[in-house]
Design an enzyme around this catalytic site. Structure first.
Site, PDB file in Angstrom:
ATOM      1  CG  LEU A  45      25.716  17.556  84.786  1.00 40.32           C
ATOM      2  CD1 LEU A  45      26.088  18.042  83.409  1.00 40.32           C
ATOM      3  CD2 LEU A  45      24.467  16.727  84.769  1.00 40.32           C
ATOM      4  NE  ARG A  46      27.728  10.419  88.462  1.00 39.24           N
ATOM      5  CZ  ARG A  46      27.368   9.151  88.294  1.00 39.24           C
ATOM      6  NH1 ARG A  46      28.019   8.186  88.884  1.00 39.24           N
ATOM      7  NH2 ARG A  46      26.341   8.829  87.522  1.00 39.24           N
ATOM      8  CE  LYS A  57      27.735  21.295  91.880  1.00 39.21           C
ATOM      9  NZ  LYS A  57      27.832  21.540  90.492  1.00 39.21           N
ATOM     10  N   GLY A  75      40.602  15.654  92.179  1.00 37.66           N
ATOM     11  CA  GLY A  75      40.944  16.755  91.285  1.00 37.66           C
ATOM     12  C   GLY A  75      39.745  17.056  90.403  1.00 37.66           C
ATOM     13  CB  CYS A 120      33.300  20.145  89.881  1.00 32.48           C
ATOM     14  SG  CYS A 120      32.533  20.585  88.333  1.00 32.48           S
ATOM     15  CE  LYS A 179      33.910  25.425  89.099  1.00 27.99           C
ATOM     16  NZ  LYS A 179      32.662  25.938  89.655  1.00 27.99           N
ATOM     17  CE  LYS A 224      35.012  11.575  86.315  1.00 26.58           C
ATOM     18  NZ  LYS A 224      33.699  11.703  86.953  1.00 26.58           N
TER      19      LYS A 224
END
Ligand code: UDX
Length: 452
Positions: A148-149, A222, A275, A278, A281, A341
């Site tokens: 997912l975004r 992923k 940034g 997700c 990290k 964003k």
């Protein structure tokens, strides 16, 4: 089908609401009572377009409920595990403690033959031992990563580009003897996959491709997807540095690259770098995995992408200093944009915030604003100085810095901004302003990767 969703953060709350929308009976469980209360009232605990509507429909139909009581999951046949796996403090690796706690809490409530579906992002090698523990109580595990975004989560859940099933294979030493409990088990997990096919029947019928593979492969899909996106962003930012040194314009280069079908259009926006909750990290986690799996070249490739991203902040601070034509200390800088964003209120690992903090640490008087992220920025970074509006932020500024490319900042009228401040220098960290219009209005526009 009766479904539970364990962990109702960015991922789980959307997944629970989307599964109810598909017609399933869903109970969402979270340990945070405040979050559960909001969700049960039909309100998303964060900004996500379409989620309130989806929650409202599921709650009104009676198909969706939220609770802090893990025992409520006992009659579900399928349990989605959606807990967070943040970066561990003081390490690049992921912290899996929430996943361990969720599994321990869930196991006593599993019916024999239940299907557990892992959606959290985990290092390769996490699913298999978990599957062994579940097999011991007659439950099955599929690893089904999400992609997912933020800002598009509802769409990405209901119309995914692909659906990945990581399935088990016999593992040495397991107590599980391969007995097909309640008709949904068996070696290789094929029958369990049929159950998950029923959950996702509408998505599969609508044409989302479904790929079956091993647990390890699904885990790696992923990690690779997010790390590859990070590599692309860092690649174009590396070219941005070359363009600066050579007097070329990285935006012209990127426009030409995008027209090559082998390269593709997306994730080649140069600027301040990536940034969010997700990409950083997951890249860090893959660096830690490469170290652990003794793949030094993989580690250097990924580490270089990380270092290039960190260096973007210094590059923008340097441009701000150049725009000031003097020391940062004692200057007044208006920072437009704090979210990681546009169309998000999320400030986790936001490059914009990190630049604002770096400027403040260098002695600048910063006034930072954002159309959606002011409350989250204030809560997470109370020491920064904030302004409610662009006009308030730029009043008295010596330089204006556009840090997050919100449409409202792209569309700012340069003459109007000039009426609020004597500054005539703007650092366009994402390269989104209409340079001709700003220049015509008397501004000097400085952009990384573009000749002044
Ligand atoms: C990302 C992945 O896209 C998603 O598949 C995964 O499940 C979670 O992580 P998200 O965190 O919502 O999603 O952000 P994304 O839209 O991917 O943007 C990540 C960061 O990269 C943002 O800070 C963005 O500004 C930056 N970015 C993106 C660029 O700097 N340049 C680009 O060309 C694209």
């Amino acid at each position: 089908m009766r479904i539970s969703v364990i962990g109702c953060g960015y991922l789980g709350s959307v997944h629970a609401a989307a599964m109810a929308w598909l017609g399933h009976e869903v109970v969402g469980v979270d340990i945070d009572p405040a979050k559960v209360e909001l969700l049960a009232a039909g309100r998303a605990p964060f900004y996500e377009p379409g989620l309130d509507d989806l929650l409202g429909r599921g709650l009104a139909d009676g198909r969706l409920s939220f609770t802090t009581e893990i025992g409520r999951v006992h009659d579900a046949a399928v349990h989605f595990v959606c807990v967070g796996t943040p970066q561990a403090p003081g390490s690049l690796a992921a912290d899996l403690s929430a996943l361990d706690l969720a599994a321990q809490a869930l196991i006593p409530h599993l019916r024999p033959g239940a299907l557990v579906v892992g959606k959290s992002t985990v290092p390769v090698g996490t699913a298999r031992p978990l599957a062994a523990g579940l097999a011991d109580v007659g439950a099955h595990l599929i690893w089904n990563p999400e992609f997912l975004r933020e800002g598009h989560s509802v769409h990405d859940t209901l119309a995914p580009d692909r659906i990945v099933y990581g399935l088990g294979r016999p593992w040495p030493g397991s107590l599980y003897d391969g007995t097909d409990v309640d008709g949904i088990g068996g070696w290789g997990g094929e029958a369990a996959a049929d159950v998950l096919d029923q959950v996702y029947a509408d998505l599969l019928a609508a044409g989302s491709p479904r790929l079956k593979m091993s647990y390890e492969s699904a885990e790696l899909v992923k990690a690779s997807a997010n790390s590859y996106l990070a590599l692309r962003v860092s690649f174009i930012n590396a070219i941005s540095d070359l363009a600066d040194a050579a007097g070329a314009d990285v935006f012209d280069v990127a426009a030409a690259l995008r027209l090559d079908q082998r390269i593709g259009r997306l994730f080649l926006e140069p600027g301040l770098g990536f940034g969010g909750g997700c990409l950083p990290k997951d890249l860090h986690s893959l660096i830690a995995q490469a170290e652990q799996l003794d793949a030094p070249l993989t580690k250097s490739l990924l580490s270089a992408a990380d270092q290039i991203n960190v260096a973007r902040r210094a590059r923008v601070v340097e441009l701000t200093q150049r725009a000031l034509d003097g020391p940062v200390a004692g200057s007044r800088v208006a920072v437009l944009g704090l979210a990681f964003k546009p169309h998000s209120s999320d400030v986790r690992n936001s490059q914009s915030i990190l630049v604002a903090e770096a400027l403040a640490a260098a002695g600048a008087e910063v006034a930072a604003t954002d159309p959606a992220a002011l409350p989250s920025a204030r809560a997470a970074h109370p020491a920064l100085n904030y302004a409610e509006t662009v006009a308030d932020a730029v009043r008295g500024a010596d330089v204006v810095l556009v840090a997050t490319e919100w449409p409202e900042y792209r569309e700012l009228d340069p003459a109007q901004v000039a009426s609020w401040t004597d500054a005539r220098q703007v650092v366009d960290a994402r390269g989104v302003l209409d340079r001709a219009a700003w220049t015509a209005a008397g501004w000097t526009v400085l952009t990384p990767g573009r000749p002044a």
